[in-house]
Structures are given as structure tokens and as C-alpha cells.
Design an enzyme around this catalytic site. Structure first.
Site, PDB file in Angstrom:
ATOM      1  N   GLY A 163      -8.415  -4.114   2.779  1.00  0.00           N
ATOM      2  CA  GLY A 163      -8.209  -5.327   2.055  1.00  0.00           C
ATOM      3  C   GLY A 163      -7.160  -6.329   2.893  1.00  0.00           C
ATOM      4  O   GLY A 163      -6.656  -7.211   2.136  1.00  0.00           O
TER       5      GLY A 163
ATOM      6  N   GLY B 101       0.983  -1.261   0.100  1.00  0.00           N
ATOM      7  CA  GLY B 101       0.228  -0.056  -0.026  1.00  0.00           C
ATOM      8  C   GLY B 101       0.700   1.387   0.060  1.00  0.00           C
ATOM      9  O   GLY B 101       2.145   1.227  -0.584  1.00  0.00           O
ATOM     10  N   ILE B 102       0.321   2.273   0.665  1.00  0.00           N
ATOM     11  CA  ILE B 102       1.022   3.666   0.674  1.00  0.00           C
ATOM     12  C   ILE B 102       1.254   4.036   2.057  1.00  0.00           C
ATOM     13  O   ILE B 102       1.000   3.147   2.945  1.00  0.00           O
ATOM     14  CB  ILE B 102      -0.070   4.727   0.220  1.00  0.00           C
ATOM     15  CG1 ILE B 102       0.733   6.006   0.061  1.00  0.00           C
ATOM     16  CG2 ILE B 102      -1.181   5.052   1.346  1.00  0.00           C
ATOM     17  CD1 ILE B 102      -0.340   7.212  -0.476  1.00  0.00           C
ATOM     18  N   GLY B 103       2.636   4.656   2.022  1.00  0.00           N
ATOM     19  CA  GLY B 103       3.197   4.824   3.424  1.00  0.00           C
ATOM     20  C   GLY B 103       4.748   4.698   3.260  1.00  0.00           C
ATOM     21  O   GLY B 103       5.179   4.133   2.460  1.00  0.00           O
ATOM     22  N   ALA B 104       5.171   5.268   4.446  1.00  0.00           N
ATOM     23  CA  ALA B 104       6.927   5.136   4.508  1.00  0.00           C
ATOM     24  C   ALA B 104       7.296   3.551   4.662  1.00  0.00           C
ATOM     25  O   ALA B 104       8.562   3.603   4.014  1.00  0.00           O
ATOM     26  CB  ALA B 104       7.163   5.821   5.792  1.00  0.00           C
ATOM     27  N   ILE B 105       6.587   2.566   5.169  1.00  0.00           N
ATOM     28  CA  ILE B 105       7.246   1.130   5.148  1.00  0.00           C
ATOM     29  C   ILE B 105       7.054   0.708   4.032  1.00  0.00           C
ATOM     30  O   ILE B 105       8.242  -0.002   3.383  1.00  0.00           O
ATOM     31  CB  ILE B 105       6.645   0.506   6.353  1.00  0.00           C
ATOM     32  CG1 ILE B 105       6.961   0.924   7.651  1.00  0.00           C
ATOM     33  CG2 ILE B 105       6.700  -1.003   5.967  1.00  0.00           C
ATOM     34  CD1 ILE B 105       6.236   0.239   9.131  1.00  0.00           C
TER      35      ILE B 105
ATOM     36  N   GLU C 218      -4.509  -3.719  -4.502  1.00  0.00           N
ATOM     37  CA  GLU C 218      -5.621  -2.799  -4.297  1.00  0.00           C
ATOM     38  C   GLU C 218      -5.298  -1.449  -4.538  1.00  0.00           C
ATOM     39  O   GLU C 218      -6.069  -0.759  -4.929  1.00  0.00           O
ATOM     40  CB  GLU C 218      -6.256  -3.098  -3.066  1.00  0.00           C
ATOM     41  CG  GLU C 218      -5.466  -2.485  -1.835  1.00  0.00           C
ATOM     42  CD  GLU C 218      -6.056  -2.903  -0.323  1.00  0.00           C
ATOM     43  OE1 GLU C 218      -6.784  -4.024  -0.381  1.00  0.00           O
ATOM     44  OE2 GLU C 218      -5.854  -2.109   0.505  1.00  0.00           O
TER      45      GLU C 218
END
Length: 430
Positions: A335, A214-218, A237
Site C-alpha cells: 500500500g 506499518g509493522i517494524g522497528a521504525i 492498512e
């Protein structure tokens, strides 16, 4: 693609479009970068409408429909609570519906949530009269197909995307024509903790794996460390800017996928203008409804599915809370379970929960003896496999409750390990 210049004259003002939403209507609101801001703001400004329910995922660009002064007229129902909606949900001015992302389209197509109106944002029509849902197909595909009335913002800057994203202009009852930039989010540099987690997760990714991130720093930290991999695939997704270098650099080829081989598959995207430019007319990126992207039966057909998801806290038995902080709703089910289960069933798949060991500037451990009162279990302890913090990666699958506790304590912050061991000893009697 050549565009049809004759359509623009049929556009009307956003206030006129919003005026077509009747009192008592059940309305789907397209979200993320595709939120039709001018129509939403015009609807929120109306004082002659009441008992309208707005169903949506997280939205961007406006919070006008969540303001306290409109709560008596418009009721927000979030399937996934974004930053704009958290206060309204916490104060009881808006609602949250826990549901798998894969199940949301079926609520509309089955009539369980009968839709009167779909408020959406589209690209301009091509010479054949077809618009595109652009950056967000997700549950919007089913909403457009199910609603009695479709009202749209047609934005000159909305990308045209491939896949199941086509909407005939004839399906739109009324529209406002705009030319405005989509909401863009900047990528921030990962912290030392996030970078270390990214390294550990990247070590679990094999050549030929199919990624869900997904989205984000990790996730960005993971993706930035995959440049020496080969023949990766994407079935997710959503994705953001971090995948662009891997696709452009030939690391992502989608050659090994069984489902949509040769194509990166997603349901929606959010990120920078560079990302929106990248997907515009790009035939190697396909957008599909989230009932397809998140269908466990399809996900599992790809080998080595590596699903990377986050959590707010994990208890010593492996229960994963990802949608709430105690009773306070923070996000949603999304999801996570769709992909973690799909990855578990995939040949060579790896379901991964990745999270920092602490929160609140190190004051709160995310590895806990028990979840907070009211915390939502998004992933059960029977479904959890890999858990990764900056202190290591452990696979809980096949471990007893005692062994799970020991494994999780070993990747908790060192300052809390003693207390966690004493609690585990009391619980498991060893």
C-alpha cells in the site's frame, strides 16, 4: 457477545475440508495471523490434486504449500512476498504479482482472477449465526464475496472484529473447528539507528494528524515518541502493538478525521496476543477491505495524513525501490503508493519514506547513485516527498534533480557522500 453453541457439531476434519478443493482450482488463501494452517497443511499433503493456484498476501504459521515437493501440484502466487515465500519465488517454484494493495479486491470482484475457493479463518458464530474475519479483512472480504466455495477454519481464539468483517456461517460450505493460538510476533527493541529515525519522523507528526504506519522497528520507534501529541487519528492498512498505548492513553482520538471519525481504521493487524485481545470486540477499531482503507480518494479526505513507509534503496533522483533487491523479490508493492499519494493530496499531509542509511552491517549504502539492475520502482520520483534516515529528514518535493541529489547525499552515510557527490557532479554537470 453470546455465541451459538449448536454449530460446533457440524465441523469436520481438516483433511475432509481440504479434500473439497478440486484440481485446477483458483484458490484465495487468507494470510498473516489468519492463515488457516490446518487446512493448508492438509491440502499440501494431498497427492491426488494438481494444477491448484493459491493467491495470497504474506502468510504466517506454515510454509507447507511452498515446499519443493508440492510445487508440481500447488502453485503459489504472492501479491506480497513474505519471508516464507521468498526462496520459492527466487527459485521459480512460486510467482509474484506486482499490484497495488488497493487493486487486489477488484481482481476478484471483476473476474480478472476468478476464484473457485476461498480458504479462510473465522471466529465462532454469534447467536445470530455470523462469524468474523477477525484479524485480516484486507482482500479476504472480496474473496469471500466472490468465490464459489468458502472453506474455513473456525478458531475459538480468533478475535471478533468490528467493521466490514461479518461472514454468515451459512456462506461456509465446510469447516474444521479448532482452538489454537494465533501466530504472535514479539516486538524487539529498536537499534540506535532506528531510534534516531523514529525521533526525526515523530518531529514531523503534527497534532491532529491521521497516521498510517506499518509493522517494524521504525514505525514502533515513531509511535513510542508520540505520547505528548493530541487528537491523532488512525487510517492505515495495518497496525501492530505500538498503537495500543496511544489509543488507551487518549493520544489517538480520531476526532479530527473526516472518514470514519471516532474510529481507528485498518485492514489487518499482526502482532502479539495483547494486540489480538485488544481488538477483540473493540468498537473503536474498525476493519475494512483494502480497497477501502487504501482508496486514495478516501485517504485524502482526512487532513494531515502522515504516511510512514520504508524502502530498500533510494536513488539520487528520488526513485524508491521497496519490493526487490535487484531482480530478487523481497516483499511487494503493498500500500505504499496508495498512502503516499493519499497523504500528498491531503491538506497538510506528509508522505514519508524512512530507512536506515546503510544495509548489510553498514557495508551497503541505501542512498545510491542508481538503483540496482532489476530493482522495482514502487514510488516514482514524481511521487516522493519526505525521505528520512538517521542523518536527517529532507523534503524532495519541488526540487530539481540536482537539488534532490544534494539533499539525499546530505542524509546518506558520511562514508559514501564523497563518491555520491562525484557521481552526481558527473550526471548533472556542476
Amino acid at each position: 457477545m453470546q455465541l451459538d453453541p449448536s454449530w460446533a457439531g457440524r465441523g469436520i476434519a481438516a483433511t475432509e475440508v481440504a479434500a473439497l478443493v478440486p484440481s485446477g482450482a483458483r484458490v484465495f488463501l487468507q494470510g498473516a495471523a489468519a492463515t488457516p494452517v490446518p487446512i493448508v497443511d492438509a491440502l499440501a499433503a494431498r497427492t491426488d490434486v494438481e494444477a491448484v493456484r493459491l493467491y495470497h498476501l504474506h502468510t504466517a504459521g506454515t510454509a507447507s504449500f511452498l515446499a519443493p515437493e508440492v510445487a508440481a501440484r500447488l502453485r503459489s502466487v504472492s501479491f506480497f512476498v513474505g519471508p516464507h515465500a521468498r526462496t520459492a519465488v527466487a527459485e521459480g517454484r512460486a510467482d509474484f504479482m506486482p499490484v497495488f494493495l488497493s487493486d487486489i479486491p477488484g481482481l476478484f470482484t471483476s473476474g480478472a482472477v476468478p476464484l473457485d475457493v476461498a480458504l479462510i479463518q473465522l471466529s465462532p458464530p454469534d447467536r445470530h449465526g455470523y462469524c468474523s474475519l477477525g484479524t485480516s479483512v484486507d482482500a479476504t472480504r472480496a474473496a469471500v464475496d466472490s468465490a464459489r466455495i468458502v472453506l474455513a477454519e473456525i478458531n475459538d481464539r480468533m478475535p471478533r472484529t468490528h467493521g466490514n468483517s461479518v461472514v454468515p456461517l451459512s456462506r461456509v460450505h465446510a469447516f474444521v473447528h479448532t482452538d489454537r493460538p494465533l501466530p504472535a510476533s514479539a516486538t524487539s527493541a529498536p537499534t540506535e539507528v532506528e531510534s534516531r529515525i523514529g525521533e526525526l519522523v515523530a518531529e514531523l507528526v503534527e497534532d491532529g494528524a491521521t497516521l498510517q504506519a506499518g509493522i517494524g522497528a521504525i514505525p514502533d520507534a515513531v509511535l513510542s515518541r508520540l505520547g505528548d501529541h493530541h487528537d491523532l487519528g488512525v487510517h492505515t492498512e495495518m497496525f501492530s502493538d505500538g498503537l495500543i498505548p496511544l489509543i488507551e492513553g487518549g493520544v489517538v482520538t480520531n476526532r479530527c478525521k473526516a472518514v470514519h471519525p471516532g474510529r481507528s481504521v485498518t485492514s489487518f493487524v499482526t502482532g502479539s496476543q495483547r494486540l489480538y485481545d485488544f481488538i477483540d470486540g473493540n468498537p473503536v477499531v474498525e476493519f475494512h477491505g483494502c480497497d477501502r482503507t487504501n482508496d486514495t480518494a478516501l485517504i485524502r479526505k482526512n487532513d494531515k495524513v502522515t504516511a510512514i513507509n520504508s524502502a530498500l534503496e533510494v536513488d539520487l533522483s528520488g526513485q524508491v525501490c521497496a519490493d526487490s533487491i535487484g531482480h530478487t523479490i523481497y516483499s511487494g508493492i503493498g500500500g505504499q503508493m496508495d498512502f503516499l499519494r493519499g497523504a500528498a493530496l491531503s491538506r497538510g499531509g506528509k508522505p514519508i519514506i524512512a530507512l536506515p542509511s546503510t544495509a548489510a552491517a553498514g557495508k551497503v549504502s541505501r542512498i545510491t547513485a542508481e538503483l540496482r539492475a532489476g530493482a522495482g520502482v514502487v514510488t516514482t520520483r514524481g511521487h516522493v516527498h519526505w525521505v528520512v534516515t538517521e542523518y536527517g529528514a529532507r523534503n524532495l518535493h519541488g526540487l530539481t534533480l540536482r537539488e534532490r541529489g544534494e539533499a539525499l547525499i546530505s542524509i546518506a552515510h558520511p562514508d559514501v557522500r564523497g563518491d555520491l557527490r562525484r557521481t552526481l557532479s558527473a550526471l548533472r554537470h556542476f
